[in-house]
Write a protein that holds these residues in place. Structure first.
Motif, PDB file in Angstrom:
ATOM      1  N   SER A 261      -8.442   6.588  -1.651  1.00 13.45           N
ATOM      2  CA  SER A 261      -8.117   5.318  -1.009  1.00 13.45           C
ATOM      3  C   SER A 261      -8.701   4.214  -1.861  1.00 13.45           C
ATOM      4  CB  SER A 261      -8.707   5.273   0.410  1.00 13.45           C
ATOM      5  OG  SER A 261      -8.515   3.985   0.959  1.00 13.45           O
ATOM      6  N   GLY A 262      -7.858   3.404  -2.447  1.00 14.52           N
ATOM      7  CA  GLY A 262      -8.356   2.323  -3.292  1.00 14.52           C
ATOM      8  C   GLY A 262      -7.222   1.654  -4.026  1.00 14.52           C
ATOM      9  N   THR A 263      -7.569   0.889  -5.033  1.00 13.60           N
ATOM     10  CA  THR A 263      -6.521   0.168  -5.749  1.00 13.60           C
ATOM     11  C   THR A 263      -5.846   1.091  -6.756  1.00 13.60           C
ATOM     12  OG1 THR A 263      -7.971  -0.564  -7.523  1.00 13.60           O
ATOM     13  CG2 THR A 263      -7.835  -1.971  -5.558  1.00 13.60           C
ATOM     14  N   LEU A 264      -4.606   0.756  -7.068  1.00 12.21           N
ATOM     15  CA  LEU A 264      -3.885   1.517  -8.090  1.00 12.21           C
ATOM     16  C   LEU A 264      -4.562   1.331  -9.452  1.00 12.21           C
ATOM     17  CD1 LEU A 264      -1.320   3.129  -8.971  1.00 12.21           C
ATOM     18  CD2 LEU A 264      -0.231   0.910  -9.381  1.00 12.21           C
TER      19      LEU A 264
ATOM     20  N   LEU B 193      10.562  -5.241  -2.097  1.00 10.27           N
ATOM     21  CA  LEU B 193       9.210  -5.056  -1.561  1.00 10.27           C
ATOM     22  C   LEU B 193       8.257  -6.108  -2.121  1.00 10.27           C
ATOM     23  CD1 LEU B 193       8.884  -1.152  -1.666  1.00 10.27           C
ATOM     24  CD2 LEU B 193       9.304  -2.606   0.321  1.00 10.27           C
ATOM     25  N   ARG B 194       8.396  -6.405  -3.405  1.00  9.67           N
ATOM     26  CA  ARG B 194       7.513  -7.412  -3.988  1.00  9.67           C
ATOM     27  C   ARG B 194       7.769  -8.779  -3.353  1.00  9.67           C
ATOM     28  NH1 ARG B 194       2.874  -7.502  -4.995  1.00  9.67           N
ATOM     29  NH2 ARG B 194       3.117  -5.486  -6.026  1.00  9.67           N
TER      30      ARG B 194
ATOM     31  N   VAL C 188       0.852  -1.188   0.000  1.00  8.85           N
ATOM     32  CA  VAL C 188       0.000   0.000   0.000  1.00  8.85           C
ATOM     33  C   VAL C 188       0.891   1.242   0.000  1.00  8.85           C
ATOM     34  CG1 VAL C 188      -1.824   1.248   1.214  1.00  8.85           C
ATOM     35  CG2 VAL C 188      -1.744  -1.253   1.294  1.00  8.85           C
ATOM     36  N   GLY C 189       0.707   2.098  -0.960  1.00  6.89           N
ATOM     37  CA  GLY C 189       1.485   3.324  -1.047  1.00  6.89           C
ATOM     38  C   GLY C 189       0.731   4.493  -0.435  1.00  6.89           C
TER      39      GLY C 189
ATOM     40  N   THR D  69       5.263  -0.361  -8.041  1.00  6.83           N
ATOM     41  CA  THR D  69       5.461  -1.214  -6.870  1.00  6.83           C
ATOM     42  C   THR D  69       4.175  -1.580  -6.138  1.00  6.83           C
ATOM     43  OG1 THR D  69       7.575  -0.072  -6.546  1.00  6.83           O
ATOM     44  CG2 THR D  69       6.798  -1.430  -4.730  1.00  6.83           C
ATOM     45  N   VAL D  70       3.245  -0.622  -6.002  1.00  6.30           N
ATOM     46  CA  VAL D  70       2.152  -0.820  -5.047  1.00  6.30           C
ATOM     47  C   VAL D  70       0.923  -1.462  -5.665  1.00  6.30           C
ATOM     48  CG1 VAL D  70       2.951   1.177  -3.717  1.00  6.30           C
ATOM     49  CG2 VAL D  70       1.096   1.448  -5.384  1.00  6.30           C
ATOM     50  N   ASP D  71       0.105  -2.049  -4.788  1.00  6.76           N
ATOM     51  CA  ASP D  71      -1.190  -2.596  -5.193  1.00  6.76           C
ATOM     52  C   ASP D  71      -2.300  -1.581  -4.920  1.00  6.76           C
ATOM     53  OD1 ASP D  71      -0.035  -5.220  -5.673  1.00  6.76           O
ATOM     54  OD2 ASP D  71       0.062  -5.409  -3.481  1.00  6.76           O
TER      55      ASP D  71
END
Lengths: 236, 252
Positions: free
Chosen positions: B218-221, B181-182, B41-42, B204-206
């Motif tokens: 706030s949610g998915t990339l 990170l992955r 989470v970014g 990188t982030v989900d």
């Protein structure tokens, strides 16, 4: 226990100061004895008593032990890993007390040996009395309590330079000045109360039991303040 | 190692109306979000947007002026075995002064009841195994970042909270961090990472949290970028604007 170079540097400076004070007193002792201003027993007591200044370095070590963690930011990790602020504060206080005991033991060893080292230099033989033993115990007690006092001040002030300056200012100037300007107040300051315990002998000082209570009151008050502030203030 | 979460779907970290004011300045304004398990989470925002303050409130290092934050269902201070479940690398949390990297980690490992072998493991994992006996004050910025990551990994935590871990890394370091990170997420860990390096985070982030004092997204990339059709940077600036908060709403 991690204190880096602070441990041995504080000890070294304290030992040098104690040795200088003890040997300096002996230099004048034969003249004072000849004038009737003191006795060989009094000189022995005073040489032992001169090690009381280790309490300042014990307090400085305690203060640096805590405040340098704030300076480096390591306090954040200490809080995260300790399982609670109250637990961390208690742990640091116990370590501070242990540091004080080590400092106190070192001081007692040096103070006990110093009459036999310094007095013969002035062609005097030490005369160890019950009063000397009480003085030695007093030096141990105040040196031991110096470290937790420094730890608590470090928690309250949180800045290394400010904590060190506060300790030096209180010990060397404020408490002494208060005693001279307002003895009725000054005798209740921490370091002046401690001088009763190592039997400084000034007539305006508190009795040893009253001084012990005063010291306990200062430590409890500092502990309450440190705990309240540590729980209330942001760590970083 | 692949972790099995006992509470599949339960949020790992939750912020509910978190606010923080310093005097008259509002650093964080009523921020609410959830961090889902096993995700990277970014937490994105400009410098001074309140990212670090939000993370500090989540970890109990800073008291919120309002709102509540929990980790694994508890405020951090009350979370059993918190130090073993949450690993932290954060701006402002330094190493012990005057010690080598290995010595610093060894002291913290003892605090956590871990063996010195674990210190060697994390040092190898972050690529500092052959340089760990140097004093930390002689470390480059990139080495400090790797050391901080090693500290965070010591207790083999389920949740990693990493504050600006890419700052100061060179291109090789950034590429290493991305893979690193992955690999952590592939092991089943949850990673909450704050950053202002949008292009890097995009790879990188989900999930994404965007804050500019208040929460803007706030949610998915994938949802934010329409599955990559829109650049994260474009969406970011459309959400945070030029710093004027009026008229920009938060997504649930």
């Amino acid at each position: 226990m991690w204190t880096g170079r602070a441990w041995w540097s504080m000890a070294l400076i304290g030992v040098l100061m104690g040795a200088l004070a003890g040997s300096g007193y002996v230099t004048e002792a034969d003249k004072d004895i000849a004038k009737g201003a003191t006795t060989i027993e009094g000189v022995t007591d005073q040489v032992v008593r001169s090690w009381f200044m280790m309490l300042l370095f014990s307090a400085l070590l305690g203060a640096i032990f805590v405040s340098r963690e704030y300076q480096s930011g390591a306090i954040g990790r200490s809080v995260l890993l300790s399982g609670g602020r109250g637990r961390l504060l208690t742990a640091k206080l116990l370590v501070g007390l242990a540091m004080g005991v080590v400092f106190g033991a070192l001081t007692v060893a040096l103070a006990a040996a110093s009459p036999s080292v310094f007095l013969p230099q002035a062609q005097l033989e030490p005369a160890w009395t019950h009063e000397t033993t009480l003085t030695l115990i007093g030096v141990f007690v105040v040196t031991t309590l110096g470290a937790p006092w420094g730890v608590l001040l470090g928690w309250i002030i949180r800045n290394q330079a400010a904590t060190v300056a506060t300790l030096l200012g209180l010990t060397l100037f404020v408490d002494e000045a208060l005693l001279r300007l307002a003895p009725a107040v000054g005798k209740f300051t921490l370091t002046i109360a401690m001088s009763s315990v190592y039997r400084d002998g000034k007539p305006e000082l508190l009795s040893v039991p009253a001084a012990s209570l005063t010291i306990a009151a200062w430590l409890v008050a500092a502990g309450i303040a440190a705990r309240a502030l540590f729980h209330k203030r942001d760590v970083l | 190692m692949t972790r099995q979460h006992g509470q599949i779907g339960q949020p790992v970290a939750v912020a509910e109306g978190l606010s923080k004011t310093f005097g008259t300045v509002t650093a964080v304004d009523s921020v609410s979000f959830e961090v889902r398990p096993g995700r990277i989470v970014g937490l994105l925002g400009r410098n001074g947007a309140g990212k670090t303050t939000t993370l500090r409130m989540l970890l109990g290092l800073t008291a919120p002026s309002a709102g509540r934050a929990t980790v694994f269902g508890h405020p951090y201070d009350e979370l059993p075995h918190a130090a073993h479940r949450v690993g932290v690398s954060m701006d402002g949390i330094g190493a012990l002064p005057g010690v080598s990297g290995r010595r610093d980690l060894t002291i913290w490992a003892k605090t956590l009841g871990l063996s010195s072998r674990r210190v060697d493991e994390v040092l190898e994992r972050v690529g500092l195994g052959d340089r760990a006996d140097r004093k930390i004050k002689g470390y480059s910025t990139g080495m400090r970042q790797r050391h901080a990551l090693a500290s965070a990994l010591l207790a083999d935590p389920e949740l990693l909270v990493l504050d600006e871990p890419a700052t100061g890394l060179d291109p090789d370091g950034i590429r290493w961090l991305r893979t690193f990170l992955r690999s952590l997420a592939d092991e089943g860990r949850t990673v909450l990472i704050s950053s202002h390096l949008l292009a890097e985070v995009e790879q990188t982030v989900d999930d994404v949290l965007i804050i500019q004092r208040s929460l803007r997204y706030s949610g998915t990339l994938a949802e934010l970028t329409d599955n990559g059709a829109v650049r994260l940077e474009d969406r970011f600036f459309s959400l945070v604007g030029n710093g004027n908060e009026s008229g920009v709403g938060a997504h649930a």
